[in-house]
Design an enzyme around this catalytic site. Structure first.
Site, PDB file in Angstrom:
ATOM      1  N   HIS A 113       0.834  -1.212   0.000  1.00  0.00           N
ATOM      2  CA  HIS A 113       0.000   0.000   0.000  1.00  0.00           C
ATOM      3  C   HIS A 113       0.863   1.254   0.000  1.00  0.00           C
ATOM      4  O   HIS A 113       1.905   1.330   0.649  1.00  0.00           O
ATOM      5  CB  HIS A 113      -1.025  -0.003   1.138  1.00  0.00           C
ATOM      6  CG  HIS A 113      -0.529   0.255   2.526  1.00  0.00           C
ATOM      7  ND1 HIS A 113      -0.435   1.522   3.060  1.00  0.00           N
ATOM      8  CD2 HIS A 113      -0.142  -0.575   3.510  1.00  0.00           C
ATOM      9  CE1 HIS A 113      -0.015   1.448   4.322  1.00  0.00           C
ATOM     10  NE2 HIS A 113       0.182   0.178   4.618  1.00  0.00           N
ATOM     11  N   ASP A 125       5.553   2.733   7.215  1.00  0.00           N
ATOM     12  CA  ASP A 125       4.215   2.203   6.878  1.00  0.00           C
ATOM     13  C   ASP A 125       3.531   3.096   5.857  1.00  0.00           C
ATOM     14  O   ASP A 125       2.880   4.032   6.227  1.00  0.00           O
ATOM     15  CB  ASP A 125       3.385   2.103   8.161  1.00  0.00           C
ATOM     16  CG  ASP A 125       1.990   1.590   7.919  1.00  0.00           C
ATOM     17  OD1 ASP A 125       1.720   1.063   6.836  1.00  0.00           O
ATOM     18  OD2 ASP A 125       1.146   1.751   8.831  1.00  0.00           O
ATOM     19  N   GLU A 159      -5.475   1.639   1.882  1.00  0.00           N
ATOM     20  CA  GLU A 159      -5.303   0.459   2.751  1.00  0.00           C
ATOM     21  C   GLU A 159      -5.678   0.820   4.169  1.00  0.00           C
ATOM     22  O   GLU A 159      -6.310   0.049   4.890  1.00  0.00           O
ATOM     23  CB  GLU A 159      -3.848  -0.035   2.685  1.00  0.00           C
ATOM     24  CG  GLU A 159      -3.619  -1.369   3.416  1.00  0.00           C
ATOM     25  CD  GLU A 159      -3.207  -1.245   4.878  1.00  0.00           C
ATOM     26  OE1 GLU A 159      -3.061  -2.286   5.537  1.00  0.00           O
ATOM     27  OE2 GLU A 159      -3.062  -0.110   5.379  1.00  0.00           O
ATOM     28  N   GLU A 160      -5.257   2.023   4.570  1.00  0.00           N
ATOM     29  CA  GLU A 160      -5.451   2.439   5.962  1.00  0.00           C
ATOM     30  C   GLU A 160      -6.918   2.687   6.308  1.00  0.00           C
ATOM     31  O   GLU A 160      -7.255   2.830   7.480  1.00  0.00           O
ATOM     32  CB  GLU A 160      -4.601   3.686   6.269  1.00  0.00           C
ATOM     33  CG  GLU A 160      -3.089   3.482   6.093  1.00  0.00           C
ATOM     34  CD  GLU A 160      -2.458   2.564   7.130  1.00  0.00           C
ATOM     35  OE1 GLU A 160      -3.197   1.987   7.966  1.00  0.00           O
ATOM     36  OE2 GLU A 160      -1.217   2.419   7.097  1.00  0.00           O
ATOM     37  N   ASP A 188       4.339  -4.944   3.322  1.00  0.00           N
ATOM     38  CA  ASP A 188       3.757  -3.866   4.113  1.00  0.00           C
ATOM     39  C   ASP A 188       4.586  -3.745   5.392  1.00  0.00           C
ATOM     40  O   ASP A 188       4.490  -4.591   6.281  1.00  0.00           O
ATOM     41  CB  ASP A 188       2.296  -4.243   4.422  1.00  0.00           C
ATOM     42  CG  ASP A 188       1.536  -3.136   5.138  1.00  0.00           C
ATOM     43  OD1 ASP A 188       2.136  -2.097   5.438  1.00  0.00           O
ATOM     44  OD2 ASP A 188       0.332  -3.334   5.403  1.00  0.00           O
ATOM     45  N   HIS A 280       1.858   4.499  12.832  1.00  0.00           N
ATOM     46  CA  HIS A 280       0.678   5.361  12.669  1.00  0.00           C
ATOM     47  C   HIS A 280       0.818   6.703  13.399  1.00  0.00           C
ATOM     48  O   HIS A 280      -0.184   7.304  13.777  1.00  0.00           O
ATOM     49  CB  HIS A 280      -0.621   4.633  13.082  1.00  0.00           C
ATOM     50  CG  HIS A 280      -1.045   3.630  12.050  1.00  0.00           C
ATOM     51  ND1 HIS A 280      -2.230   2.920  12.122  1.00  0.00           N
ATOM     52  CD2 HIS A 280      -0.446   3.231  10.899  1.00  0.00           C
ATOM     53  CE1 HIS A 280      -2.324   2.119  11.064  1.00  0.00           C
ATOM     54  NE2 HIS A 280      -1.248   2.287  10.312  1.00  0.00           N
TER      55      HIS A 280
END
Ligand code: DPN
Ligand code: ZN
Length: 310
Positions: A113, A125, A159-160, A188, A280
């Protein structure tokens, strides 16, 4: 074929008739230059910096990321396509790149992603998986790899927001197109700052996944790296492919999970600390990447692709 006959004849003259000696040597997978992967990560960081600090779905940094990756692939002769979809009131985009050649009825697909969360630039990420498959794609071209199978690369949007782009892609395929995809490999988070070396477990995945798991494991053992299996379940973009019965595999260096003492013994790094403390968060920047993990994973992506697609 003519070359093989000539070779066999030459060997017979020399008094050896080994059929093995006449087989064409398989092209070795390249060692991926981690500096090139890091240069792609710097681009993602610059794109985030220029677009409010993130590369999230529905924000300008996401489309800028798509356009930048697309430009690199177009220049290398890939056939690219941007597939748009709608999610959460915004347009999302998947970038799909086909490498011309190979058996189109036997497609090997690699993906990761490209979107970040809105909190930060998303460099581990998933700048890492995105940059690594990009560099592997560019090396396919640079080395003149001519696999018998057809190669397709994908950078997924949203994706998130719940694996939205990859799910949209798989659902958009006709039954025939879906059945041509024989392998999907997902990357990922491959450069976590306190890394683990995880390979997706084939347990509970479509048959054919075990061979992919084993190929990824051998790739790491060939470079002297111990691995553990992990059940990523529905947490990344392989999930839609698995649901469609397509064999899946992948690698992962860890997210919010805590490294145990045994894992720190095996892999180095800090026990009792998350694999990625900036998961994140706004601190998922260029400095949130372990270069060794990034390098090893990129090399394993290449060796696995070469072995799978040959
Ligand atoms: N899907 C990842 C994310 O983008 O947040 C995290 C993750 C990847 C978790 C792989 C587990 C396994
Ligand atoms: Zn994430």
């Amino acid at each position: 074929m003519r070359i093989m006959i000539a070779l066999a004849a030459a060997l017979m003259v020399a008094g050896t008739t080994s059929a093995h000696a006449a087989a064409p040597a398989a092209l070795a997978a390249p060692n991926i230059d981690v500096a090139k992967v890091q240069a792609h990560l710097s681009q993602f960081q610059s794109i985030a910096n220029a677009n409010g600090g993130n590369r999230a779905h529905g924000r300008p940094g996401y489309l800028a990321s798509v356009n930048w990756v697309k430009g690199k692939l177009d220049a290398a002769g890939f056939t690219t396509r941007v597939q748009s979809f709608s999610s959460n009131g915004a347009t999302g985009y998947n970038l799909i790149a086909d490498y011309p050649g190979g058996d189109e009825n036997n497609v090997v697909m690699l993906g990761g992603h490209l979107d970040s969360v809105s909190a930060g630039p998303g460099i581990n990420d998933n700048g890492t998986g995105s940059a690594s498959i990009l560099e592997v794609a560019l090396q396919v071209k640079a080395t003149g790899f001519a696999p018998s199978k057809h190669l397709r690369f994908a950078w997924w949007g949203a994706e998130e927001l719940g694996l939205v782009g990859s799910t949209y892609y798989v659902n958009s395929l006709t039954t025939t197109e879906r059945s041509k995809i024989k392998t999907y490999l997902n990357f990922d988070m491959t450069g976590s700052p306190n890394p683990g070396y995880f390979v997706y477990s084939a347990s509970g995945q479509p048959s054919g996944s075990l061979a992919l798991q084993q190929r990824l494991q051998s790739g790491f053992s060939a470079i002297g790296v111990q691995t553990e299996l992990t059940s990523v379940g529905g947490r990344s973009d392989h999930a839609a492919f698995a649901r469609a019965g397509i064999p899946v595999g992948g690698t992962f260096t860890g997210a919010e999970g805590i490294k145990t003492a045994a894992q720190a013994q095996k892999w180095g790094g800090s026990s009792g600390v998350a694999f990625d403390r900036c998961y994140h968060r706004s601190c998922d920047t260029l400095s949130n990447v372990n270069a060794t993990a990034l390098d090893r994973n990129a090399d394993v992506i290449a060796s696995t692709l070469w072995a799978t697609a040959a």
